[in-house]
Design a protein around this motif. Structure first.
Motif, mmCIF file in Angstrom:
data_model
loop_
_atom_site.group_PDB
_atom_site.id
_atom_site.type_symbol
_atom_site.label_atom_id
_atom_site.label_comp_id
_atom_site.label_asym_id
_atom_site.label_seq_id
_atom_site.Cartn_x
_atom_site.Cartn_y
_atom_site.Cartn_z
ATOM 1 N N MET A 1 6.798 -8.985 -16.782
ATOM 2 C CA MET A 1 5.457 -8.648 -16.319
ATOM 3 C C MET A 1 5.432 -7.347 -15.523
ATOM 4 S SD MET A 1 4.041 -12.370 -15.106
ATOM 5 C CE MET A 1 2.558 -11.643 -14.430
ATOM 6 N N THR A 2 6.467 -6.544 -15.595
ATOM 7 C CA THR A 2 6.557 -5.326 -14.799
ATOM 8 C C THR A 2 5.407 -4.373 -15.097
ATOM 9 O OG1 THR A 2 8.956 -5.454 -14.666
ATOM 10 C CG2 THR A 2 7.974 -3.298 -14.296
ATOM 11 N N ALA A 3 4.840 -3.813 -14.032
ATOM 12 C CA ALA A 3 3.780 -2.816 -14.151
ATOM 13 C C ALA A 3 4.308 -1.473 -13.668
ATOM 14 C CB ALA A 3 2.564 -3.223 -13.335
ATOM 15 N N LEU A 4 3.930 -0.414 -14.353
ATOM 16 C CA LEU A 4 4.261 0.949 -13.963
ATOM 17 C C LEU A 4 2.967 1.702 -13.722
ATOM 18 C CD1 LEU A 4 5.987 3.540 -13.676
ATOM 19 C CD2 LEU A 4 6.033 3.678 -16.186
ATOM 20 N N VAL A 5 2.841 2.303 -12.542
ATOM 21 C CA VAL A 5 1.649 3.075 -12.189
ATOM 22 C C VAL A 5 2.091 4.494 -11.877
ATOM 23 C CG1 VAL A 5 -0.372 3.272 -10.687
ATOM 24 C CG2 VAL A 5 0.587 1.000 -11.212
ATOM 25 N N THR A 6 1.664 5.456 -12.676
ATOM 26 C CA THR A 6 2.023 6.842 -12.385
ATOM 27 C C THR A 6 1.115 7.371 -11.277
ATOM 28 O OG1 THR A 6 0.550 7.841 -14.049
ATOM 29 C CG2 THR A 6 2.748 7.181 -14.770
ATOM 30 N N GLY A 7 1.705 8.144 -10.377
ATOM 31 C CA GLY A 7 0.938 8.591 -9.210
ATOM 32 C C GLY A 7 0.450 7.406 -8.407
ATOM 33 N N GLY A 8 1.289 6.387 -8.313
ATOM 34 C CA GLY A 8 0.845 5.116 -7.754
ATOM 35 C C GLY A 8 0.927 4.982 -6.245
ATOM 36 N N GLY A 9 1.210 6.074 -5.547
ATOM 37 C CA GLY A 9 1.345 5.986 -4.102
ATOM 38 C C GLY A 9 0.130 6.426 -3.320
ATOM 39 N N THR A 10 -0.851 7.048 -3.995
ATOM 40 C CA THR A 10 -2.018 7.575 -3.283
ATOM 41 C C THR A 10 -3.299 7.217 -4.023
ATOM 42 O OG1 THR A 10 -1.973 9.705 -4.456
ATOM 43 C CG2 THR A 10 -0.683 9.538 -2.426
ATOM 44 N N GLY A 11 -4.399 7.211 -3.284
ATOM 45 C CA GLY A 11 -5.728 7.107 -3.860
ATOM 46 C C GLY A 11 -5.913 5.951 -4.820
ATOM 47 N N ILE A 12 -6.467 6.240 -5.986
ATOM 48 C CA ILE A 12 -6.734 5.228 -7.001
ATOM 49 C C ILE A 12 -5.432 4.576 -7.461
ATOM 50 C CG2 ILE A 12 -7.512 4.897 -9.379
ATOM 51 C CD1 ILE A 12 -9.674 7.040 -8.799
ATOM 52 N N GLY A 13 -4.387 5.379 -7.625
ATOM 53 C CA GLY A 13 -3.110 4.827 -8.057
ATOM 54 C C GLY A 13 -2.566 3.805 -7.082
ATOM 55 N N ARG A 14 -2.678 4.079 -5.801
ATOM 56 C CA ARG A 14 -2.200 3.129 -4.794
ATOM 57 C C ARG A 14 -2.990 1.834 -4.859
ATOM 58 N NH1 ARG A 14 0.470 4.233 0.255
ATOM 59 N NH2 ARG A 14 0.487 2.406 1.619
ATOM 60 N N ALA A 15 -4.307 1.946 -4.980
ATOM 61 C CA ALA A 15 -5.137 0.744 -5.081
ATOM 62 C C ALA A 15 -4.745 -0.086 -6.302
ATOM 63 C CB ALA A 15 -6.613 1.125 -5.147
ATOM 64 N N CYS A 16 -4.428 0.587 -7.416
ATOM 65 C CA CYS A 16 -3.989 -0.126 -8.622
ATOM 66 C C CYS A 16 -2.635 -0.785 -8.391
ATOM 67 C CB CYS A 16 -3.901 0.843 -9.797
ATOM 68 S SG CYS A 16 -5.496 1.462 -10.392
ATOM 69 N N ARG A 25 3.011 -9.357 -10.193
ATOM 70 C CA ARG A 25 3.813 -8.464 -11.033
ATOM 71 C C ARG A 25 4.700 -7.555 -10.171
ATOM 72 N NH1 ARG A 25 -1.252 -8.809 -13.617
ATOM 73 N NH2 ARG A 25 -1.116 -9.181 -15.881
ATOM 74 N N PRO A 26 5.956 -7.362 -10.547
ATOM 75 C CA PRO A 26 6.736 -6.284 -9.933
ATOM 76 C C PRO A 26 6.100 -4.949 -10.325
ATOM 77 C CG PRO A 26 8.146 -7.785 -11.188
ATOM 78 C CD PRO A 26 6.733 -8.114 -11.547
ATOM 79 N N VAL A 27 6.083 -4.001 -9.420
ATOM 80 C CA VAL A 27 5.388 -2.743 -9.667
ATOM 81 C C VAL A 27 6.326 -1.561 -9.438
ATOM 82 C CG1 VAL A 27 3.440 -1.275 -9.033
ATOM 83 C CG2 VAL A 27 3.188 -3.765 -8.967
ATOM 84 N N ALA A 28 6.393 -0.681 -10.419
ATOM 85 C CA ALA A 28 7.093 0.593 -10.277
ATOM 86 C C ALA A 28 6.059 1.667 -9.988
ATOM 87 C CB ALA A 28 7.871 0.926 -11.545
ATOM 88 N N ILE A 29 6.273 2.406 -8.933
ATOM 89 C CA ILE A 29 5.333 3.429 -8.480
ATOM 90 C C ILE A 29 5.978 4.791 -8.674
ATOM 91 C CG2 ILE A 29 4.110 4.349 -6.468
ATOM 92 C CD1 ILE A 29 4.108 1.442 -5.377
ATOM 93 N N SER A 30 5.439 5.570 -9.614
ATOM 94 C CA SER A 30 6.029 6.890 -9.846
ATOM 95 C C SER A 30 5.365 7.924 -8.947
ATOM 96 C CB SER A 30 5.901 7.295 -11.320
ATOM 97 O OG SER A 30 4.712 8.011 -11.564
ATOM 98 N N TYR A 31 6.159 8.930 -8.593
ATOM 99 C CA TYR A 31 5.633 10.016 -7.766
ATOM 100 C C TYR A 31 6.375 11.288 -8.141
ATOM 101 C CZ TYR A 31 9.989 9.776 -5.150
ATOM 102 O OH TYR A 31 11.322 9.813 -4.807
ATOM 103 N N ARG A 32 5.750 12.408 -7.846
ATOM 104 C CA ARG A 32 6.417 13.701 -8.024
ATOM 105 C C ARG A 32 6.703 14.340 -6.672
ATOM 106 N NH1 ARG A 32 4.345 19.074 -11.404
ATOM 107 N NH2 ARG A 32 6.238 20.301 -11.075
ATOM 108 N N ARG A 33 5.660 14.489 -5.855
ATOM 109 C CA ARG A 33 5.827 15.098 -4.534
ATOM 110 C C ARG A 33 5.562 14.121 -3.395
ATOM 111 N NH1 ARG A 33 3.087 19.232 -7.382
ATOM 112 N NH2 ARG A 33 1.117 18.486 -6.541
ATOM 113 N N SER A 34 4.800 13.068 -3.660
ATOM 114 C CA SER A 34 4.336 12.181 -2.585
ATOM 115 C C SER A 34 5.311 11.037 -2.338
ATOM 116 C CB SER A 34 2.943 11.637 -2.931
ATOM 117 O OG SER A 34 2.031 12.683 -3.154
ATOM 118 N N SER A 35 6.554 11.402 -1.999
ATOM 119 C CA SER A 35 7.585 10.387 -1.780
ATOM 120 C C SER A 35 7.218 9.439 -0.648
ATOM 121 C CB SER A 35 8.923 11.066 -1.470
ATOM 122 O OG SER A 35 9.893 10.111 -1.126
ATOM 123 N N ASP A 36 6.756 9.990 0.477
ATOM 124 C CA ASP A 36 6.424 9.150 1.628
ATOM 125 C C ASP A 36 5.312 8.164 1.283
ATOM 126 O OD1 ASP A 36 8.329 10.476 3.088
ATOM 127 O OD2 ASP A 36 6.909 11.714 4.211
#
Length: 240
Positions: A1-16, A25-36
């Motif tokens: 059931m793993t979910a992957l959300v690109t840009g998932g650390g901020t804004g709409i992505g974070r809410a998702c 669901r386990p969630v993988a949160i991808s980021y490019r610059r927004s590591s924190d």
């Protein structure tokens, strides 16, 4: 059931990311610059008893995307839900044709069109192997109206609508849908919040559309087994 959300650390992505984690669901949160921000979202999910990881990737680079997908599989398992949320814009007056340089076009198409393509292709086998694989692309009403923060941005989001419908056919029975938000006061509106609220008040519902509103629509598409190839507008009636 793993979910992957690109840009998932901020804004709409974070809410998702948070909404999907609340479903267990386990969630993988991808980021490019927004590591924190990504690590903060992981910590918030963990504190609520969920499981999440942050994974670095340049989603405009196919090799980076494939490495991210492999890392997610290793840490959490195959991807069954994908939310293509990462996006970008370059604000330009719509009539500024000279400002829409080749570099701006390339950037908009790379992030808003090619990135969802790369990520979906990288996890396609996972999705096909799932009991109910689902993809939700985060579009924009700009792709429907032809207006927005710039002409290349609107066109790139319109192209994403087409990609959504074609992928729904190519990946069936995996379900591929799209949510097209209207004005949402994410960090893109930093310093212009009052103007954003003024524009929001002109919508029929006379309220600000929030990242959580968008996430609810995403979750609805993820969990409805009878919907594919559709674009759901979440704008408070802004475009009516």
């Amino acid at each position: 059931m793993t979910a992957l959300v690109t840009g998932g650390g901020t804004g709409i992505g974070r809410a998702c990311s948070l909404a999907l984690a609340r479903t267990g669901r386990p969630v993988a949160i991808s980021y490019r610059r927004s590591s924190d921000d990504a690590q903060s979202a992981v910590a918030e999910i963990a504190s609520a008893g969920g499981r999440a990881v942050a994974v670095h990737a340049d989603v405009t680079d196919d090799a980076s995307v494939r490495a991210m997908a492999a890392s997610v599989r290793e840490q959490l398992g195959p991807v069954e839900v994908l939310v293509n949320n990462a996006g970008a814009t370059v604000p330009l007056p719509l009539e500024d044709l000279d400002g829409a340089t080749d570099d701006v076009w390339r950037q908009m198409l790379a992030v808003n069109l090619m990135a969802p393509w790369y990520v979906t292709r990288a996890v396609a086998d996972d999705l096909r192997g799932a009991d109910d694989g689902a993809v939700v692309n985060i579009g924009s009403i700009a792709g429907l109206t032809g207006t927005g923060s710039s002409l290349p941005y609107a066109v790139s989001k319109s192209a994403l609508h087409g990609l959504t419908r074609s992928l729904a056919r190519a990946l069936a029975p995996v379900r591929v849908n799209e949510v097209a938000p209207g004005l949402v006061l994410t960090r893109w509106w930093a310093g212009q919040e009052d103007r954003g609220r003024e524009l929001s008040s002109a919508a029929l519902l006379d309220r600000e559309t929030t990242p959580d509103d968008v996430a609810r629509a995403v979750l609805g598409l993820v969990e409805n087994p009878a919907v594919t190839g559709q674009t759901v507008v979440v704008d408070g009636g802004q475009t009516l």
